[in-house]
Design a protein around this motif. Structure first.
Motif, PDB file in Angstrom:
ATOM      1  N   GLU A 202      78.063  29.696  51.421  1.00 33.59           N
ATOM      2  CA  GLU A 202      76.627  29.717  51.134  1.00 33.59           C
ATOM      3  C   GLU A 202      76.009  30.855  51.926  1.00 33.59           C
ATOM      4  O   GLU A 202      76.051  30.860  53.160  1.00 33.59           O
ATOM      5  N   LYS A 203      75.489  31.853  51.218  1.00 34.08           N
ATOM      6  CA  LYS A 203      74.929  33.054  51.842  1.00 34.08           C
ATOM      7  C   LYS A 203      75.930  33.708  52.789  1.00 34.08           C
ATOM      8  O   LYS A 203      75.583  34.147  53.893  1.00 34.08           O
ATOM      9  N   GLY A 204      77.180  33.756  52.349  1.00 37.03           N
ATOM     10  CA  GLY A 204      78.217  34.418  53.116  1.00 37.03           C
ATOM     11  C   GLY A 204      78.847  33.600  54.214  1.00 37.03           C
ATOM     12  O   GLY A 204      79.795  34.057  54.866  1.00 37.03           O
ATOM     13  N   VAL A 205      78.332  32.387  54.431  1.00 34.33           N
ATOM     14  CA  VAL A 205      78.845  31.519  55.514  1.00 34.33           C
ATOM     15  C   VAL A 205      79.681  30.402  54.908  1.00 34.33           C
ATOM     16  O   VAL A 205      79.266  29.765  53.926  1.00 34.33           O
ATOM     17  N   LEU A 206      80.854  30.145  55.488  1.00 34.19           N
ATOM     18  CA  LEU A 206      81.711  29.071  54.989  1.00 34.19           C
ATOM     19  C   LEU A 206      80.967  27.748  55.114  1.00 34.19           C
ATOM     20  O   LEU A 206      80.552  27.348  56.198  1.00 34.19           O
ATOM     21  N   SER A 207      80.804  27.052  53.978  1.00 34.49           N
ATOM     22  CA  SER A 207      80.007  25.823  53.969  1.00 34.49           C
ATOM     23  C   SER A 207      80.813  24.578  53.632  1.00 34.49           C
ATOM     24  O   SER A 207      80.292  23.464  53.740  1.00 34.49           O
ATOM     25  N   GLY A 208      82.066  24.741  53.245  1.00 32.89           N
ATOM     26  CA  GLY A 208      82.849  23.553  52.934  1.00 32.89           C
ATOM     27  C   GLY A 208      84.268  23.873  52.511  1.00 32.89           C
ATOM     28  O   GLY A 208      84.547  24.927  51.933  1.00 32.89           O
ATOM     29  N   VAL A 209      85.160  22.942  52.832  1.00 32.10           N
ATOM     30  CA  VAL A 209      86.554  22.993  52.388  1.00 32.10           C
ATOM     31  C   VAL A 209      86.870  21.636  51.781  1.00 32.10           C
ATOM     32  O   VAL A 209      86.557  20.595  52.376  1.00 32.10           O
ATOM     33  N   PHE A 210      87.504  21.633  50.603  1.00 31.77           N
ATOM     34  CA  PHE A 210      87.758  20.361  49.932  1.00 31.77           C
ATOM     35  C   PHE A 210      89.151  20.343  49.318  1.00 31.77           C
ATOM     36  O   PHE A 210      89.972  21.219  49.571  1.00 31.77           O
ATOM     37  N   ASP A 211      89.428  19.320  48.512  1.00 35.16           N
ATOM     38  CA  ASP A 211      90.710  19.114  47.816  1.00 35.16           C
ATOM     39  C   ASP A 211      91.866  19.001  48.809  1.00 35.16           C
ATOM     40  O   ASP A 211      92.739  19.867  48.893  1.00 35.16           O
ATOM     41  N   PHE A 212      91.887  17.876  49.516  1.00 36.74           N
ATOM     42  CA  PHE A 212      92.915  17.601  50.517  1.00 36.74           C
ATOM     43  C   PHE A 212      94.098  16.812  49.942  1.00 36.74           C
ATOM     44  O   PHE A 212      94.890  16.268  50.706  1.00 36.74           O
ATOM     45  N   TYR A 213      94.244  16.764  48.633  1.00 34.84           N
ATOM     46  CA  TYR A 213      95.201  15.837  48.031  1.00 34.84           C
ATOM     47  C   TYR A 213      96.621  16.373  47.921  1.00 34.84           C
ATOM     48  O   TYR A 213      97.470  15.774  47.274  1.00 34.84           O
ATOM     49  N   PHE A 214      96.895  17.507  48.579  1.00 38.08           N
ATOM     50  CA  PHE A 214      98.268  17.956  48.828  1.00 38.08           C
ATOM     51  C   PHE A 214      98.545  18.042  50.322  1.00 38.08           C
ATOM     52  O   PHE A 214      99.545  18.623  50.745  1.00 38.08           O
ATOM     53  N   ALA A 215      97.653  17.490  51.138  1.00 32.05           N
ATOM     54  CA  ALA A 215      97.829  17.549  52.590  1.00 32.05           C
ATOM     55  C   ALA A 215      99.050  16.741  53.018  1.00 32.05           C
ATOM     56  O   ALA A 215      99.550  15.883  52.291  1.00 32.05           O
ATOM     57  N   GLY A 216      99.512  17.025  54.215  1.00 31.08           N
ATOM     58  CA  GLY A 216     100.651  16.314  54.786  1.00 31.08           C
ATOM     59  C   GLY A 216     100.971  16.913  56.133  1.00 31.08           C
ATOM     60  O   GLY A 216     100.257  17.803  56.616  1.00 31.08           O
ATOM     61  N   CYS A 217     102.032  16.469  56.735  1.00 29.27           N
ATOM     62  CA  CYS A 217     102.454  17.015  58.021  1.00 29.27           C
ATOM     63  C   CYS A 217     103.546  18.053  57.780  1.00 29.27           C
ATOM     64  O   CYS A 217     104.548  17.779  57.116  1.00 29.27           O
ATOM     65  N   ASP A 218     103.335  19.216  58.302  1.00 21.62           N
ATOM     66  CA  ASP A 218     104.261  20.329  58.101  1.00 21.62           C
ATOM     67  C   ASP A 218     104.014  21.340  59.221  1.00 21.62           C
ATOM     68  O   ASP A 218     103.131  21.149  60.072  1.00 21.62           O
ATOM     69  N   ALA A 219     104.782  22.418  59.198  1.00 20.81           N
ATOM     70  CA  ALA A 219     104.550  23.498  60.148  1.00 20.81           C
ATOM     71  C   ALA A 219     103.174  24.112  59.891  1.00 20.81           C
ATOM     72  O   ALA A 219     102.822  24.395  58.745  1.00 20.81           O
ATOM     73  N   PHE A 220     102.399  24.299  60.967  1.00 22.04           N
ATOM     74  CA  PHE A 220     101.106  24.960  60.807  1.00 22.04           C
ATOM     75  C   PHE A 220     101.283  26.322  60.134  1.00 22.04           C
ATOM     76  O   PHE A 220     100.415  26.781  59.386  1.00 22.04           O
TER      77      PHE A 220
END
Length: 314
Positions: A202-220
């Motif tokens: 929003e106006k060049g500023v990160l305002s949100g991250v979504f869709d976590f439905y492939f998340a899991g534990c893995d190497a960063f």
């Protein structure tokens, strides 16, 4: 996101009333994505996203939705799942698991510049550090074990040249996973799908991250590689942009410095990221849906060949 299960306005209204969210003013299907059914639902008081899960079961979902809640409570700009009167954030609608989250402001950036990449790099590092204390554990659902399962399946449906690439890269990734350097990589909860269309500005500023439905534990480092492969690559040529790579990694390391083992394995992990999404796009052929925008598998095949040195990088 897509629409596989069509809902009437009356069905959505009854569901929202049961959650105490008020009367919907508008209900609109979302065509992006290929996994779940999604609707934008606006009420007099707020804007929401309603998701019905088409593949994931009620037993598989707690890791994802509670991870979002965990991050949202800690001030990160992610969707915050709505609880019912009993405090549950997982619901059921039309015989499918369902979740309602607040709609985040902003729009996706399809042509990112260095500043966008920097913002995403910083956010990802904060997500990794914040998630270290998240108590639930679940393996990356589309990690190495899945690759070994699906390569023989998709190998029957591709050209001889593609089949050789699949087998060669899988052997390489299995070898990397057995190495002592790989075992030294920092691990924890990862987003694993942080593409341009899953981030809002929003106006060049990160305002949100979504869709976590492939998340899991893995190497960063896998998460880092997935981001580099999307945010810092020319989509026409599948080649990296050095300026955007430097911006992303510089911002990430301003929050969490990469370890020596991560620096060593970054090229191999970028190959892993390209391999994972080539495989998934070969597997996730378009299904019947009222609204659906399919993805092209060839982009990640080309990227993998670039990263392997089979296509000149410049």
């Amino acid at each position: 996101m897509a629409v596989f299960t069509e809902l009437s306005c009356d069905e959505v209204a009854a569901f929202f009333r049961a959650l105490g969210l008020g009367q919907p003013r508008s209900v609109r299907g979302i065509m992006n994505g290929i996994e779940n059914t999604n609707y934008f639902v606006d009420t007099d008081g707020a804007e929401y996203v309603l998701t019905l899960f088409e593949r994931l079961t009620l037993e598989q979902l707690p890791f994802y939705v509670h991870f979002m809640k965990y991050l949202a409570v800690r001030g990160m700009s992610v969707p915050d799942p709505v609880a019912n009167a009993d405090g549950a954030i997982l619901h059921s609608l039309k015989a499918r698991p369902a979740v309602v989250v607040n709609r985040l402001p902003g729009e996706s950036e399809t042509g990112p510049m260095a500043a966008h990449c920097s913002s995403v790099g910083e956010f990802l590092a904060r997500l990794h550090l914040t998630g270290l204390d998240y108590p639930r554990r679940q393996a990356n659902p589309r990690g190495l074990e899945w690759w070994n399962e699906v390569v023989p399946v998709v190998g029957r449906c591709v050209s001889d040249r593609q089949r050789l690439l699949l087998a060669s890269e899988l052997a390489f990734q299995n070898e990397i996973a057995l190495s002592s350097t790989y075992r030294q990589l920092p691990w924890g909860p990862v987003h694993a799908d942080l593409f341009r269309d899953n981030v809002l500005f929003e106006k060049g500023v990160l305002s949100g991250v979504f869709d976590f439905y492939f998340a899991g534990c893995d190497a960063f480092l896998f998460d880092v590689a997935v981001c580099l492969n999307d945010w810092c690559v020319d989509t026409r040529t599948a080649r990296q942009d050095a300026t955007r790579v430097a911006a992303f990694l510089g911002a990430y390391e301003s929050v969490r410095a990469l370890t020596p083992s991560e620096h060593v394995l970054l090229p191999a992990m970028q190959r892993a990221g390209a391999f994972r999404f080539w495989l998934s796009r070969l597997c996730d052929l378009p299904r019947q849906a009222a609204l659906l925008k399919p993805h092209d598998p060839s982009h990640f095949e080309r990227m993998l060949r670039v990263l392997r040195g089979e296509i000149a990088s410049s």
